[in-house]
Design an enzyme around this catalytic site. Structure first.
Site, PDB file in Angstrom:
ATOM      1  N   HIS A 122      -3.118 -51.947 -21.395  1.00 36.18           N
ATOM      2  CA  HIS A 122      -3.677 -50.628 -21.175  1.00 36.18           C
ATOM      3  C   HIS A 122      -2.836 -49.854 -20.420  1.00 36.18           C
ATOM      4  CE1 HIS A 122      -5.560 -52.689 -18.067  1.00 36.18           C
ATOM      5  NE2 HIS A 122      -5.877 -51.280 -17.552  1.00 36.18           N
ATOM      6  N   ASP A 124      -4.003 -46.848 -17.382  1.00 35.70           N
ATOM      7  CA  ASP A 124      -5.507 -46.433 -16.592  1.00 35.70           C
ATOM      8  C   ASP A 124      -5.814 -45.324 -17.335  1.00 35.70           C
ATOM      9  OD1 ASP A 124      -5.500 -48.862 -15.411  1.00 35.70           O
ATOM     10  OD2 ASP A 124      -4.302 -47.970 -13.534  1.00 35.70           O
ATOM     11  N   HIS A 273      -0.251 -52.000 -18.614  1.00 33.30           N
ATOM     12  CA  HIS A 273      -0.436 -53.147 -17.960  1.00 33.30           C
ATOM     13  C   HIS A 273      -1.509 -54.326 -18.453  1.00 33.30           C
ATOM     14  CE1 HIS A 273      -2.872 -50.299 -15.953  1.00 33.30           C
ATOM     15  NE2 HIS A 273      -3.563 -51.335 -15.560  1.00 33.30           N
ATOM     16  N   ARG A 290      -8.052 -49.760  -5.728  1.00 33.93           N
ATOM     17  CA  ARG A 290      -7.223 -48.787  -6.521  1.00 33.93           C
ATOM     18  C   ARG A 290      -7.140 -47.350  -6.075  1.00 33.93           C
ATOM     19  NH1 ARG A 290      -7.861 -48.476 -13.046  1.00 33.93           N
ATOM     20  NH2 ARG A 290      -9.822 -47.669 -12.509  1.00 33.93           N
TER      21      ARG A 290
HETATM   22 FE   LIG Z   1      -5.524 -50.940 -15.284  1.00 41.02          FE
END
Ligand SMILES: [Fe+2]
Length: 317
Positions: A122, A124, A273, A290
């Site tokens: 996917h 993000d 990723h 993140r």
């Molecule tokens: Fe991700």
């Protein structure tokens, strides 16, 4: 300015043929100068994901570095481990936490992740009208083995298609929707209710033009994309499978083995990723932090932007 900063000190060592470079000579805890930022931007555009080893940043330094490259977004729905004082940082201390929140035990959540919702690859927040431009992920703690992340280069994947197929997909669009493929549990399913209450979907070009490099990107992933628009079901299914397989062919990918303190900085427009789906038991939990940088509405080869379907409003997180 600390020792070793400046563009001249930036080392770019490619890790795989088409994607991924390890950066040396940069201490992310020091404010990078303009030349260093420019060198890193160029490396990111070229290699799509940059790896910085052994940095050991704190939240403030992580955010300060990210801000040199864009505007961090403050996500409203963050996991309970996220730091309250930094709304732009999402912390994952247990990737199974989400399942627990919706009444599933570890085994059920792992099973459902594997077979339904998280089919893996996917970008993000790809169902948004304006998916993030980039993500900076830092490892605080990782298991001794078995928690690698993989990335795929969507420009290389597009380039690797035959010319006739490139011409065909150039004009297509696909719907990206949060929760596609999720099969509800029998009986009460709190996660399904959550999905229905927070629907997010957009119509994105199947081939996106990168706003900085002008590269064409094969904008597909198995997580958000269920069907290609304007094709019949019989046409869309096999074509999507073909394109998904193309996007993640090993020659377009790189795999990163994390150590505590490492940072990965990726272009969320030019890559997809794959997070690890299983974490070996051990005494080292996987704790990751993140930061995502705000992105723009994608634009297709025809110059037309993506269109919102539901739950998507540019800039609102
Ligand atoms: Fe991700």
């Amino acid at each position: 300015m600390g020792q070793g900063t400046g563009a001249a000190a930036v080392g770019v060592r490619p890790v795989a043929a088409r994607i991924g470079a390890e950066i040396t000579g940069v201490d992310l805890a020091q404010e990078p100068d303009a030349a260093t930022v420019a060198a890193l931007r160029a490396a990111l555009l070229r290699w799509k994901v940059l790896f910085f080893r052994g940095q050991h940043l704190d939240h403030a330094a992580h955010l300060a570095f990210a801000r040199r490259f864009g505007e961090p977004v403050a996500v409203r729905a963050r996991g309970s481990y996220s730091p309250g004082e930094h709304p732009e940082i999402e912390t994952t201390a247990d990737r199974l936490e989400l399942g627990g929140r919706y009444g599933m035990d570890r085994d059920e959540w792992l099973e459902r992740r594997r077979h339904t919702l998280l089919r893996g690859w996917h970008c993000d927040h790809g169902a948004r009208i304006d998916p993030p431009a980039a993500t900076l992920l830092r490892a605080e703690s990782v298991p001794a083995y078995g928690a690698d992340t993989c990335w795929a280069n969507l420009a290389a994947a597009y380039e690797g298609l035959s010319a006739p197929l490139r011409g065909f997909v150039d004009g297509l669009r696909a719907e990206h929707r949060l929760g596609v493929g999720y099969q509800p549990r029998a009986g009460e399913d709190a996660y399904l209710r959550h999905l229905l209450e927070h629907q997010t979907a957009s119509r994105h070009p199947l081939v996106r033009v990168h706003p900085e490099s002008g590269e064409r990107l094969l904008f597909v992933n198995g997580y958000y994309v269920e069907r290609i628009l304007d094709l019949t079901r019989a046409e869309s299914g096999p074509l999507l499978e073909l394109l998904l397989a193309q996007a993640v062919r090993p020659e377009y990918t790189v795999r990163f083995r994390w150590e505590p303190g490492d940072v990965a900085f990726w272009d969320n427009r030019a890559t997809i990723h794959l997070a690890p789906s299983e974490l070996p038991a051990g005494d080292r939990p996987r704790i990751m932090h993140r930061v995502m940088l705000a992105g723009e509405v994608p634009v297709g080869v025809d110059g037309k932007p993506s269109e919102p379907v539901t739950g998507t409003e540019a800039g609102r997180w």
